[in-house]
Structure formats: structure tokens, C-alpha cells
Design a protein around this motif. Structure first.
Motif, PDB file in Angstrom:
ATOM      1  N   SER A  68       0.831  -1.211   0.000  1.00  0.00           N
ATOM      2  CA  SER A  68       0.000   0.000   0.000  1.00  0.00           C
ATOM      3  C   SER A  68       0.862   1.257   0.000  1.00  0.00           C
ATOM      4  O   SER A  68       0.482   2.288  -0.551  1.00  0.00           O
ATOM      5  N   VAL A  69       2.059   1.180   0.603  1.00  0.00           N
ATOM      6  CA  VAL A  69       2.985   2.311   0.615  1.00  0.00           C
ATOM      7  C   VAL A  69       3.589   2.497  -0.777  1.00  0.00           C
ATOM      8  O   VAL A  69       3.601   3.599  -1.325  1.00  0.00           O
ATOM      9  N   THR A  70       4.080   1.410  -1.358  1.00  0.00           N
ATOM     10  CA  THR A  70       4.781   1.513  -2.637  1.00  0.00           C
ATOM     11  C   THR A  70       3.826   1.842  -3.783  1.00  0.00           C
ATOM     12  O   THR A  70       4.212   2.495  -4.754  1.00  0.00           O
ATOM     13  N   ARG A  71       2.578   1.433  -3.662  1.00  0.00           N
ATOM     14  CA  ARG A  71       1.604   1.671  -4.730  1.00  0.00           C
ATOM     15  C   ARG A  71       1.447   3.164  -5.017  1.00  0.00           C
ATOM     16  O   ARG A  71       1.213   3.568  -6.148  1.00  0.00           O
ATOM     17  N   SER A  72       1.579   3.974  -3.984  1.00  0.00           N
ATOM     18  CA  SER A  72       1.394   5.418  -4.146  1.00  0.00           C
ATOM     19  C   SER A  72       2.482   6.042  -5.021  1.00  0.00           C
ATOM     20  O   SER A  72       2.324   7.158  -5.510  1.00  0.00           O
ATOM     21  N   TYR A  73       3.598   5.333  -5.231  1.00  0.00           N
ATOM     22  CA  TYR A  73       4.694   5.863  -6.045  1.00  0.00           C
ATOM     23  C   TYR A  73       4.558   5.508  -7.527  1.00  0.00           C
ATOM     24  O   TYR A  73       5.261   6.071  -8.357  1.00  0.00           O
ATOM     25  N   TYR A  74       3.693   4.570  -7.858  1.00  0.00           N
ATOM     26  CA  TYR A  74       3.577   4.127  -9.247  1.00  0.00           C
ATOM     27  C   TYR A  74       3.188   5.262 -10.187  1.00  0.00           C
ATOM     28  O   TYR A  74       3.746   5.413 -11.264  1.00  0.00           O
ATOM     29  N   ARG A  75       2.196   6.044  -9.768  1.00  0.00           N
ATOM     30  CA  ARG A  75       1.577   7.002 -10.675  1.00  0.00           C
ATOM     31  C   ARG A  75       2.549   8.074 -11.190  1.00  0.00           C
ATOM     32  O   ARG A  75       2.384   8.586 -12.286  1.00  0.00           O
ATOM     33  N   ASN A  76       3.555   8.418 -10.383  1.00  0.00           N
ATOM     34  CA  ASN A  76       4.491   9.468 -10.792  1.00  0.00           C
ATOM     35  C   ASN A  76       5.823   8.909 -11.283  1.00  0.00           C
ATOM     36  O   ASN A  76       6.872   9.528 -11.093  1.00  0.00           O
ATOM     37  N   THR A 105      -2.842   0.856 -11.848  1.00  0.00           N
ATOM     38  CA  THR A 105      -2.760   2.012 -10.953  1.00  0.00           C
ATOM     39  C   THR A 105      -2.478   3.305 -11.707  1.00  0.00           C
ATOM     40  O   THR A 105      -3.006   4.358 -11.353  1.00  0.00           O
ATOM     41  N   VAL A 106      -1.625   3.242 -12.745  1.00  0.00           N
ATOM     42  CA  VAL A 106      -1.161   4.476 -13.381  1.00  0.00           C
ATOM     43  C   VAL A 106      -2.096   5.016 -14.457  1.00  0.00           C
ATOM     44  O   VAL A 106      -1.923   6.143 -14.901  1.00  0.00           O
ATOM     45  N   GLN A 107      -3.056   4.219 -14.901  1.00  0.00           N
ATOM     46  CA  GLN A 107      -3.967   4.725 -15.936  1.00  0.00           C
ATOM     47  C   GLN A 107      -4.579   6.057 -15.510  1.00  0.00           C
ATOM     48  O   GLN A 107      -4.917   6.216 -14.342  1.00  0.00           O
ATOM     49  N   PRO A 108      -4.734   7.033 -16.409  1.00  0.00           N
ATOM     50  CA  PRO A 108      -4.526   6.970 -17.861  1.00  0.00           C
ATOM     51  C   PRO A 108      -3.088   7.282 -18.284  1.00  0.00           C
ATOM     52  O   PRO A 108      -2.830   7.428 -19.469  1.00  0.00           O
ATOM     53  N   PHE A 109      -2.154   7.398 -17.333  1.00  0.00           N
ATOM     54  CA  PHE A 109      -0.771   7.702 -17.687  1.00  0.00           C
ATOM     55  C   PHE A 109      -0.068   6.441 -18.176  1.00  0.00           C
ATOM     56  O   PHE A 109      -0.500   5.332 -17.900  1.00  0.00           O
ATOM     57  N   GLY A 173       5.639  11.064 -28.170  1.00  0.00           N
ATOM     58  CA  GLY A 173       4.400  11.510 -27.547  1.00  0.00           C
ATOM     59  C   GLY A 173       3.699  10.468 -26.706  1.00  0.00           C
ATOM     60  O   GLY A 173       2.623  10.715 -26.164  1.00  0.00           O
ATOM     61  N   ARG A 174       4.307   9.281 -26.586  1.00  0.00           N
ATOM     62  CA  ARG A 174       3.695   8.254 -25.735  1.00  0.00           C
ATOM     63  C   ARG A 174       3.704   8.696 -24.265  1.00  0.00           C
ATOM     64  O   ARG A 174       2.786   8.415 -23.509  1.00  0.00           O
ATOM     65  N   LEU A 175       4.772   9.390 -23.883  1.00  0.00           N
ATOM     66  CA  LEU A 175       4.836  10.042 -22.577  1.00  0.00           C
ATOM     67  C   LEU A 175       4.747  11.537 -22.806  1.00  0.00           C
ATOM     68  O   LEU A 175       5.469  12.073 -23.656  1.00  0.00           O
ATOM     69  N   ALA A 176       3.881  12.198 -22.080  1.00  0.00           N
ATOM     70  CA  ALA A 176       3.726  13.642 -22.231  1.00  0.00           C
ATOM     71  C   ALA A 176       3.737  14.304 -20.859  1.00  0.00           C
ATOM     72  O   ALA A 176       2.812  14.104 -20.067  1.00  0.00           O
ATOM     73  N   PRO A 177       4.790  15.052 -20.533  1.00  0.00           N
ATOM     74  CA  PRO A 177       4.858  15.720 -19.236  1.00  0.00           C
ATOM     75  C   PRO A 177       3.677  16.664 -19.018  1.00  0.00           C
ATOM     76  O   PRO A 177       3.301  17.412 -19.924  1.00  0.00           O
ATOM     77  N   THR A 178       3.070  16.602 -17.852  1.00  0.00           N
ATOM     78  CA  THR A 178       1.978  17.510 -17.495  1.00  0.00           C
ATOM     79  C   THR A 178       2.202  17.996 -16.071  1.00  0.00           C
ATOM     80  O   THR A 178       3.004  17.430 -15.326  1.00  0.00           O
ATOM     81  N   GLU A 179       1.459  19.035 -15.708  1.00  0.00           N
ATOM     82  CA  GLU A 179       1.555  19.570 -14.346  1.00  0.00           C
ATOM     83  C   GLU A 179       1.123  18.534 -13.310  1.00  0.00           C
ATOM     84  O   GLU A 179       1.618  18.512 -12.194  1.00  0.00           O
ATOM     85  N   ALA A 180       0.183  17.678 -13.712  1.00  0.00           N
ATOM     86  CA  ALA A 180      -0.394  16.711 -12.763  1.00  0.00           C
ATOM     87  C   ALA A 180       0.451  15.449 -12.606  1.00  0.00           C
ATOM     88  O   ALA A 180       0.147  14.598 -11.782  1.00  0.00           O
ATOM     89  N   TRP A 181       1.512  15.336 -13.411  1.00  0.00           N
ATOM     90  CA  TRP A 181       2.302  14.104 -13.423  1.00  0.00           C
ATOM     91  C   TRP A 181       3.777  14.434 -13.298  1.00  0.00           C
ATOM     92  O   TRP A 181       4.288  15.286 -14.016  1.00  0.00           O
ATOM     93  N   ALA A 182       4.473  13.776 -12.376  1.00  0.00           N
ATOM     94  CA  ALA A 182       5.868  14.126 -12.098  1.00  0.00           C
ATOM     95  C   ALA A 182       6.856  13.063 -12.578  1.00  0.00           C
ATOM     96  O   ALA A 182       8.001  13.038 -12.151  1.00  0.00           O
ATOM     97  N   GLY A 183       6.407  12.178 -13.462  1.00  0.00           N
ATOM     98  CA  GLY A 183       7.303  11.126 -13.957  1.00  0.00           C
ATOM     99  C   GLY A 183       8.463  11.681 -14.763  1.00  0.00           C
ATOM    100  O   GLY A 183       9.576  11.157 -14.727  1.00  0.00           O
ATOM    101  N   VAL A 184       8.196  12.745 -15.510  1.00  0.00           N
ATOM    102  CA  VAL A 184       9.230  13.431 -16.293  1.00  0.00           C
ATOM    103  C   VAL A 184       9.150  14.914 -15.978  1.00  0.00           C
ATOM    104  O   VAL A 184       8.062  15.488 -15.960  1.00  0.00           O
ATOM    105  N   LYS A 185      10.303  15.513 -15.714  1.00  0.00           N
ATOM    106  CA  LYS A 185      10.346  16.961 -15.502  1.00  0.00           C
ATOM    107  C   LYS A 185      11.444  17.555 -16.364  1.00  0.00           C
ATOM    108  O   LYS A 185      12.494  16.935 -16.550  1.00  0.00           O
ATOM    109  N   ARG A 186      11.200  18.739 -16.889  1.00  0.00           N
ATOM    110  CA  ARG A 186      12.222  19.482 -17.621  1.00  0.00           C
ATOM    111  C   ARG A 186      12.753  20.564 -16.709  1.00  0.00           C
ATOM    112  O   ARG A 186      11.988  21.307 -16.111  1.00  0.00           O
TER     113      ARG A 186
END
Length: 198
Positions: A68-76, A105-109, A173-186
Motif C-alpha cells: 500500500s505504501v509503494t503503490r502510491s509511487y507508481y503514478r508518478n 494504478t497508473v492509468q490513464p498515464f 508523444g507516448r509520454l507527455a509531461p503535465t503539471e499533474a504528473w511528475a514522472g518526467v520533468k524538464r
């Protein structure tokens, strides 16, 4: 400069922490304490001239009680390294479950995965064949590589493969950085922009 967040996934004792320590610190520790919750590691790589990437790793605990702890890290996370132990059949059979849990867990990302068969130095104790592992990777639509933290075999190559795959997913474009998602940052202030991505 880019920052990619990568999450390490797999059953307990498959060698996630050992692989990360080998890659980020150049050391092999035979007895690594089991991860409790999540540990963090950072490594800088240069994908091509003037294109630097900061890799931020989340090393997750494989035990069910921490799920349950690690699951929270998947999305970002932009990338996921799916590890199994080549000498442990059960850890290989868990790969699909790990993959499904993260993708649900990560859908729609999106998240870019790499399948890693670890502990390739223990050839005599092997319980999973290369062809079988390659077949699983193909069925998941991901790449496969075998590594060993003990002899450093393919360790750098594995992380390079995943980093390049994340970068290519950005370009297509398969990955697209957004404000709501922190997986990729410029982080433009830390280096020149790559012309293909401006």
C-alpha cells in the motif's frame, strides 16, 4: 535537462537494491538489508551531447505488507524496472502480477517497462530460460536483459536501455509531461534545451 523517475519492481530478494547500488555507487554488497517501504537513489547520465538526464530511482519493498505504501509511487513514475531472480522461479511467475498492478494504478498515464532477469552469475542455479523470459517480455511489449550486480554484467546497459526507451517515448508523444504528473520533468535552468524537444 530532464528528470526521469524510475520505480524498481519485483518480489523481495530478487536484487533490486543490489542492482541499484551497483549502478549508482559501483559497489556490490552481498548482504543488503531488505528495503522497508521505499529507498531513493539518483544518477546522472548523458544520453547524447548536451542532453543530460537525472534519473531518480524509487527502490520499493517487495513484501506484500508494504504494497500500500509503494503503490502510491507508481503514478508518478516514467519508467519501471521489472526484476526477477533467474534462480527463483516464483519471482519470474510474479512478473505479470507486478506489471498488471502498476498499469492498473497508473492509468490513464503511461509507464515504460524493462524486464530484467537478475543474478545471471549464478548460471548453475538457473530456473528460468532466456527464451522463456524473452517470450514473456514480448507478450508485455517490453525489452528484456539479463544482469548481475555481483560481476556488474549488463548493469549499465540495463539502465541505459530503460533511459533511452523513456526518452524515445517522450519524442513520440507516448509520454507527455503535465503539471499533474511528475514522472518526467524538464529543468531548463540546469542545462541547455535539447533542440528536438523545444
Amino acid at each position: 535537462m530532464y528528470q526521469f523517475r524510475v520505480i524498481m519492481l519485483g518480489d523481495s530478494t530478487v536484487g533490486k537494491s543490489s542492482l541499484l547500488r551497483c549502478y549508482t555507487e559501483g559497489v556490490f554488497l552481498d548482504a543488503v538489508n531488505q528495503t522497508v517501504g521505499v529507498d531513493f537513489y539518483v544518477q546522472f547520465v548523458e544520453l547524447e551531447p548536451r542532453l543530460r538526464v537525472k534519473l531518480q530511482f524509487w527502490d520499493t519493498a517487495g513484501q506484500e505488507r508494504f504494497r500500500s505504501v509503494t503503490r502510491s509511487y507508481y503514478r508518478n513514475s516514467a519508467g519501471g524496472m521489472l526484476l526477477f531472480d533467474l534462480t527463483n522461479r516464483a519471482s519470474f511467475e510474479s512478473v505479470r502480477q507486478w506489471h498488471r498492478e502498476v498499469t492498473d494504478t497508473v492509468q490513464p498515464f503511461s509507464i515504460i517497462f524493462l524486464l530484467v532477469g537478475h543474478k545471471s552469475d549464478l548460471a548453475g542455479q538457473r530456473r528460468v530460460g532466456r527464451k522463456e523470459a524473452e517470450k514473456l517480455a514480448a507478450s508485455l511489449g517490453i525489452q528484456y536483459i539479463e544482469t548481475s550486480a555481483k560481476d556488474a554484467s549488463n548493469v549499465v546497459q540495463a539502465f541505459q536501455m530503460l533511459t533511452v526507451a523513456i526518452y524515445q517515448a517522450l519524442l513520440t508523444g507516448r509520454l507527455a509531461p503535465t503539471e499533474a504528473w511528475a514522472g518526467v520533468k524538464r529543468t531548463a535552468s540546469l542545462g541547455p534545451q535539447h533542440p528536438a524537444l523545444v
